[in-house]
Design a protein around this motif. Structure first.
Motif, short mmCIF file in Angstrom:
data_model
loop_
_atom_site.label_atom_id
_atom_site.label_comp_id
_atom_site.label_asym_id
_atom_site.label_seq_id
_atom_site.Cartn_x
_atom_site.Cartn_y
_atom_site.Cartn_z
N ALA A 62 33.99 44.44 6.86
CA ALA A 62 34.08 45.73 7.55
C ALA A 62 34.38 46.86 6.58
N ILE A 63 35.27 46.63 5.63
CA ILE A 63 35.60 47.67 4.65
C ILE A 63 34.40 47.94 3.75
N GLY A 64 33.66 46.90 3.40
CA GLY A 64 32.45 47.10 2.61
C GLY A 64 31.43 47.93 3.35
N LEU A 65 31.24 47.63 4.64
CA LEU A 65 30.29 48.38 5.45
C LEU A 65 30.75 49.82 5.62
N LEU A 66 32.05 50.02 5.81
CA LEU A 66 32.59 51.37 5.93
C LEU A 66 32.25 52.18 4.68
N HIS A 67 32.43 51.58 3.52
CA HIS A 67 32.16 52.27 2.26
C HIS A 67 30.67 52.60 2.14
N LEU A 68 29.82 51.66 2.53
CA LEU A 68 28.37 51.88 2.48
C LEU A 68 27.96 53.05 3.38
N LEU A 69 28.43 53.04 4.62
CA LEU A 69 28.06 54.09 5.56
C LEU A 69 28.66 55.43 5.15
N ALA A 229 32.36 56.23 10.31
CA ALA A 229 32.27 56.06 8.86
C ALA A 229 31.22 57.00 8.27
N VAL A 230 30.09 57.15 8.96
CA VAL A 230 29.06 58.07 8.50
C VAL A 230 29.58 59.51 8.55
N ALA A 231 30.21 59.87 9.67
CA ALA A 231 30.77 61.22 9.81
C ALA A 231 31.82 61.49 8.74
N LEU A 232 32.59 60.47 8.41
CA LEU A 232 33.61 60.61 7.38
C LEU A 232 33.00 61.03 6.05
N GLY A 233 31.83 60.49 5.73
CA GLY A 233 31.15 60.89 4.50
C GLY A 233 30.78 62.36 4.51
N GLY A 234 30.25 62.83 5.64
CA GLY A 234 29.91 64.25 5.75
C GLY A 234 31.14 65.13 5.68
N LEU A 235 32.22 64.68 6.29
CA LEU A 235 33.48 65.43 6.26
C LEU A 235 34.01 65.51 4.83
#
Length: 368
Positions: A62-69, A229-235
């Motif tokens: 899950a943490i790996g996927l979070l980082h990817l997204l 997770a995706v929104a976090l990247g934009g933020l």
């Protein structure tokens, strides 16, 4: 074998440039998707035995996927939405499909298939009629991300007795897709549109799971953490741009601007902590009640939304009119993030989660 996160991070500038170039015409991020595919991002959620990185398994995955997204969203939120939808489809097949269906999906991914989840009903909701081993579909889906590019659509359809079933529909033939929806201001590159399934025929082995599985908790709510997770990247990217542009204009030392920067950093870190908590709680569903998982993820969803809206306001106030100039990447990013943060029924979601935790504590995780 580990996922090449550094290589994905190094792509941020080119992903962002493509997002800005494509924005005016709402062009799909084909180059960015190709790059993510080449790095193994579309197969990462598969277990290692099926050629993936195991990002669909356990807390570490899950943490790996979070980082990817997160990294994908940092470069291009529209691309992040497409990758998220692809991952969501694979997750649903893994949860509710047969081992044979999951293995077939994995093989399709390695052959270049792009999956997506389309559930929003159009004026004529999608219904299914099963006769023997065949299923005929009628109706349409709207707000379907990547409508001209998805090759495997996991959709919901109503049966004759109004039950809800999931069906995986191959879209290798000519798409019955309408042009992208006009007038949408953000996430234009995600290619949201309308698809008419009327007359589409599939075999019964296209059915994924049983009646009601799509709405089954906690998975129905738990999957929302991937969108966070995706929104976090934009933020994260918006906070970085706020700092960089204030520094470039020699305004970063102003006390008011420093207060905005500090507040934005607090909001971003709050969003990160809630997203991590949601991801880990969702990954450990066997250790928690379904209600605990669903309510925790729903609270996290609202926390990320609030953090994102706060950072948007701080960026606009801090940068002034320059944040509204179309040649400034901040202007496009704010439109994309504002659109991406819109989730259905926020008020009901808050009340339901609050009611659940009024007389019980939030589940705790040792690792964040």
């Amino acid at each position: 074998m580990t996922f090449p996160f550094d290589a994905l991070s190094a792509c941020r500038a080119e992903l962002e440039e493509e997002a800005s170039i494509n924005d005016a015409q709402g062009t799909f991020p084909a180059d960015g998707l190709r790059r993510v595919r080449e790095l193994g991002g579309l197969s990462a959620v598969l277990p290692a035995t099926l050629g993936g990185y195991g990002f669909g398994e356990g807390c570490q995955g899950a943490i790996g996927l979070l980082h990817l997204l997160r990294l994908t969203g940092e470069g291009n939120l529209s691309l992040g939405r497409i990758v998220e939808g692809h991952v969501n489809a694979i997750r649903l097949i893994a949860c509710y499909g047969t081992p044979e269906q999951f293995a077939r999906a994995a093989a399709d991914i390695h052959d270049g298939a792009l999956f997506g989840v389309w559930v929003t009903q159009g004026a004529a909701p999608v219904r299914m009629e099963q006769t023997g081993d065949s299923i005929i579909l009628r109706g349409e889906k709207v707000f379907a991300s990547g409508v001209r590019h998805i090759t495997r659509a996991l959709i919901t359809a109503s049966t004759a007795d109004d039950a809800t079933r999931m069906i995986l529909v191959p879209l290798d033939t000519e798409h019955n897709a309408a042009p992208c929806l006009d007038g949408i201001t953000g996430m234009r590159g995600a290619g949201a549109g309308r698809y008419d399934f009327t007359g589409t025929m599939v075999l019964s082995d296209a059915l994924i799971g049983q009646s009601g599985d799509y709405l089954r908790q906690p998975e129905f709510s738990a999957g929302a953490w991937r969108g966070m997770a995706v929104a976090l990247g934009g933020l994260d990217r918006l906070v970085t741009l706020l700092r960089e542009q204030l520094c470039a204009r020699n305004r970063a030392e102003n006390p008011s601007q420093q207060a905005r920067i500090g507040t934005a950093l607090i909001a971003a870190e709050t969003a990160r902590l809630w997203t991590c908590k949601a991801a880990l709680i969702a990954a450990g569903t066997d250790d928690h009640e379904a209600g605990d998982v669903a309510a925790t993820v729903n609270l996290a969803r609202l926390a990320v939304e609030r953090a994102g809206l706060e950072v948007i306001e701080l960026a606009q106030r801090g940068l002034g009119l320059s944040a509204f100039v179309k040649t400034n990447v901040v202007e496009r990013l704010i439109r994309d993030l504002s659109t991406y943060l819109r989730q259905p029924a926020p008020d009901e979601t808050l009340l339901e989660a609050a009611e659940w935790f009024t007389r019980r504590n939030l589940p705790q995780m040792e690792r964040i």
